[in-house]
Scaffold this active site. Structure first.
Site, PDB file in Angstrom:
ATOM      1  N   HIS A   1       0.782  -1.141  -0.095  1.00 13.26           N
ATOM      2  CA  HIS A   1      -0.060  -0.065  -0.094  1.00 13.26           C
ATOM      3  C   HIS A   1       0.908   1.149   0.016  1.00 13.26           C
ATOM      4  O   HIS A   1       1.961   1.416   0.537  1.00 13.26           O
ATOM      5  CB  HIS A   1      -0.903  -0.044   1.182  1.00 13.26           C
ATOM      6  CG  HIS A   1      -1.896  -1.036   1.206  1.00 13.26           C
ATOM      7  ND1 HIS A   1      -3.122  -0.837   1.980  1.00 13.26           N
ATOM      8  CD2 HIS A   1      -2.193  -2.076   0.741  1.00 13.26           C
ATOM      9  CE1 HIS A   1      -4.081  -1.808   1.615  1.00 13.26           C
ATOM     10  NE2 HIS A   1      -3.400  -2.706   1.134  1.00 13.26           N
TER      11      HIS A   1
ATOM     12  N   GLU B   1       0.687   3.889   1.793  1.00 14.64           N
ATOM     13  CA  GLU B   1       1.292   4.283   3.036  1.00 14.64           C
ATOM     14  C   GLU B   1       2.466   3.667   3.349  1.00 14.64           C
ATOM     15  O   GLU B   1       3.608   4.193   4.342  1.00 14.64           O
ATOM     16  CB  GLU B   1       0.158   4.329   4.140  1.00 14.64           C
ATOM     17  CG  GLU B   1      -0.884   5.406   3.690  1.00 14.64           C
ATOM     18  CD  GLU B   1      -2.156   4.238   2.879  1.00 14.64           C
ATOM     19  OE1 GLU B   1      -3.257   4.593   2.917  1.00 14.64           O
ATOM     20  OE2 GLU B   1      -1.991   3.318   2.187  1.00 14.64           O
TER      21      GLU B   1
END
Length: 145
Positions: A50, A52
């Site tokens: 992901h 993040e």
């Protein structure tokens, strides 16, 4: 001050080109972007890829420290529980979110991991709704249907 959410949107656009869910992130310290990333889960065939998580790794390498206190994350979509947990563990001070995630949002929409009195950390969350963050996701999912 720079418009850091615009930089995160540029990262999300990179995901869109790759056929990834278009989410982008930049991490800022002392008004300087120290990390940027976009989703690469399909490209890398990695559940953890992901935006993040990738940005946190890059910021930790840049600072040579896993503690990212004093850093701010600008993310186009509200983080999921996994990413919110990583944000909390990395001690990022502030998270600026471009749009809500009504299904798995972990910063207040469904649950709130970043501001939970039962956990040992607290992260400031700022909802900076940006229509471009929503539109890029709507465009992606409308093409999938």
């Amino acid at each position: 001050m720079k418009n850091f959410m615009r930089e995160a949107i540029k990262e999300a656009e990179k995901s869109l080109v790759l056929g990834e869910v278009p989410v982008g992130v930049v991490i800022v310290k002392d008004n300087i972007i120290i990390a940027r990333a976009h989703n690469l889960r399909e490209t890398l065939q990695d559940t953890l890829a992901h935006a993040e998580i990738l940005a946190i790794k890059e910021a930790s390498q840049y600072t040579n420290n896993w503690r990212l206190s004093g850093c701010s994350m600008y993310v186009t979509l509200e983080p999921c529980p996994m990413c919110a947990g990583a944000i909390l563990q990395s001690r990022i001070s502030n998270v600026y979110i471009g749009t809500f995630e009504p299904n798995t949002g972990a910063c207040g929409s469904v649950i709130n991991i970043l501001q939970n009195d039962n956990l040992n950390r607290w992260t400031n969350v700022y909802w900076n709704y940006d229509e471009k963050c929503s539109n890029i996701l709507e465009e992606f999912f409308s093409k999938k249907r």
